[in-house]
Design an enzyme around this catalytic site. Structure first.
Site, PDB file in Angstrom:
ATOM      1  N   HIS A  10       0.857  -1.186   0.000  1.00 46.97           N
ATOM      2  CA  HIS A  10       0.000   0.000   0.000  1.00 46.97           C
ATOM      3  C   HIS A  10       0.893   1.236   0.000  1.00 46.97           C
ATOM      4  CE1 HIS A  10      -4.291  -1.306   1.024  1.00 46.97           C
ATOM      5  NE2 HIS A  10      -3.648  -2.351   0.558  1.00 46.97           N
ATOM      6  N   TYR A  18     -10.066   5.544   5.835  1.00 43.69           N
ATOM      7  CA  TYR A  18     -10.430   5.974   7.180  1.00 43.69           C
ATOM      8  C   TYR A  18     -11.494   7.051   7.024  1.00 43.69           C
ATOM      9  CZ  TYR A  18      -6.251   3.660   9.063  1.00 43.69           C
ATOM     10  OH  TYR A  18      -5.306   2.735   9.435  1.00 43.69           O
ATOM     11  N   PRO A  66      -6.567   0.945  17.685  1.00 38.05           N
ATOM     12  CA  PRO A  66      -6.146   0.426  16.382  1.00 38.05           C
ATOM     13  C   PRO A  66      -6.173   1.443  15.246  1.00 38.05           C
ATOM     14  CG  PRO A  66      -8.369  -0.292  16.891  1.00 38.05           C
ATOM     15  CD  PRO A  66      -7.856   0.388  18.117  1.00 38.05           C
ATOM     16  N   LYS A  86      -0.823   0.546  14.890  1.00 36.87           N
ATOM     17  CA  LYS A  86       0.485   0.523  15.539  1.00 36.87           C
ATOM     18  C   LYS A  86       0.687  -0.624  16.532  1.00 36.87           C
ATOM     19  CE  LYS A  86       1.953   3.906  13.283  1.00 36.87           C
ATOM     20  NZ  LYS A  86       2.713   3.491  12.104  1.00 36.87           N
ATOM     21  N   TYR A 128       2.782   6.896   9.659  1.00 42.60           N
ATOM     22  CA  TYR A 128       2.005   5.723   9.280  1.00 42.60           C
ATOM     23  C   TYR A 128       2.909   4.604   8.768  1.00 42.60           C
ATOM     24  CZ  TYR A 128      -2.172   3.139   8.006  1.00 42.60           C
ATOM     25  OH  TYR A 128      -3.160   2.198   7.954  1.00 42.60           O
TER      26      TYR A 128
END
Length: 389
Positions: free
Chosen positions: A72, A200, A292, A296, A384
């Site tokens: 990704h 998200y 979540p 991480k 990220y």
């Protein structure tokens, strides 16, 4: 029985530590309370930071991950009518890997078994003794018979409810915790993902996340009350809730189907300091929990394993203890940064019960800043994909 490093907990962090040490000629024994089948039956996250991907390769267990994992190069942040595409590659030249934790754990088990690693399942009544001396040991019971494992060091990789953290005296450890006033209802469905990147999404009716395990297995989440129960959610009710929370262009093409797994997870932030006491070292959930939202949990455990394995290798190769002595401070420095990022994402994208008009405007302003500022997007991407070890 005697070993160099006793590892309590046969999840991914304990197995990864055992594998890394084995490849450096360091003997370990892994003690696990449950069966191997039970451990492999747990559904967990599947976003691997670049650092964890590198560790799997160093550990010699990356063949299936490299073949089946999904790279990704970015993600989508949706807030109402605003969509932000964060390009990881453009900002960091790095990616994350989508590869289920269950599959990663399976690979590690197969590697340890192929190398005749000492894995002991079904242990009960585990006690850590004399960790603050030069002769620590672990006692445990199997089928009513007591056993003793002498060792040089003990790695506590046994999760939040394990014995390792509780073995550090209360006068020594300090615990920091934040409980969030909602949970995530998660489902697993044998359907193609709605989008090639994670989404998200924040909406007037709450948060949602669109993720995946592979090209025909999707993982979706919606924010829910802590008092809720999966039994209260029919499949149709879940899909309707998800569609209302994600951008319309994605909701329109969402392929639904039977949910093969459905559960609710509470959200919390937790850190225990220090992460070592004498010759006992805490790794992963034994020392810290993150919500979540930032993906991480497993990745922060992996960074602990990195620092601890490096310290143990240094000791067994040279006799020096500098890296082992600095383990807690080094690990916690990165842990708190991961905690901050996870807390920030959670605060940004969820609807809180006590949220007032000012709080709502602050969320909008934060989203607008992220949308309009390339530097803010670069900071997001850097966190990220994973801060350097």
């Amino acid at each position: 029985m005697r070993t160099q490093v006793a590892i309590i907990g046969g999840g991914p962090s304990g197995l990864l530590l055992s594998q890394l040490l084995h490849r450096q000629g360091i003997d370990t024994v892994v003690l696990e309370r449950k069966t191997k089948e039970y451990v492999l039956g747990r559904i967990r996250a599947g976003v691997l930071e670049a650092g964890l991907v590198d560790q799997m390769r160093t550990a010699g267990v990356s063949e299936r991950m490299d073949a089946e994992g999904i790279l990704h190069r970015g993600t989508v942040i949706s807030y109402g009518d605003t969509q932000i595409n964060i390009d990881f590659q453009a900002h960091t030249s790095k990616s994350v890997m989508i590869y289920g934790q269950t599959e990663l754990t399976r690979d590690l088990y197969e590697a340890r078994e192929a190398m005749s690693g000492n894995l002991v399942f079904g242990v009960n009544k585990v006690e850590i003794k004399d960790a603050d001396t030069t002769a620590p040991h672990v006692t445990y019971e199997i089928n009513g018979s007591m056993h003793r494992l002498d060792c040089d060091y003990i790695a506590g990789c046994d999760g939040f409810h394990g014995v390792s953290r509780q073995s550090i005296p209360k006068t020594v450890r300090h615990e920091y915790e934040k409980i969030y006033p909602f949970g995530w209802l998660g489902v697993l469905s044998e359907t193609p993902p709605v989008h090639h990147e994670l989404i998200y999404a924040s909406s007037d009716v709450g948060f949602a996340l669109c993720s995946m395990r592979n090209a025909q297995l999707s993982r979706y989440y919606v924010q829910c009350d802590l008092s809720d129960s999966p039994e209260n959610w029919s499949d149709n009710a879940f899909w309707d809730a998800l569609k209302r929370r994600i951008p319309e262009e994605h909701a329109d093409v969402l392929i639904t189907g039977p949910c093969i797994e459905k559960s609710i997870a509470p959200l919390r932030s937790f850190v225990c300091e220090p992460m070592q006491w004498g010759r006992l070292f805490l790794c992963g959930d034994a020392a810290h929990i993150v919500p979540p939202t930032g993906a991480k949990g497993l990745n922060t455990a992996a960074s602990d394993v990195h620092y601890l394995s490096q310290g143990l290798v240094q000791f067994y190769q040279s006799g020096e203890t500098a890296a082992i002595d600095a383990y807690s401070a080094k690990a916690l420095e990165r842990v708190w940064k991961a905690e901050r990022f996870s807390w920030w994402m959670t605060s940004l994208l969820h609807r809180f019960p006590d949220q007032n008009a000012f709080d709502f405007r602050m969320q909008q302003a934060e989203v607008a800043f992220l949308r309009d500022n390339p530097n803010a997007q670069a900071v997001f991407a850097e966190n990220y994909v994973g801060l350097p070890y």
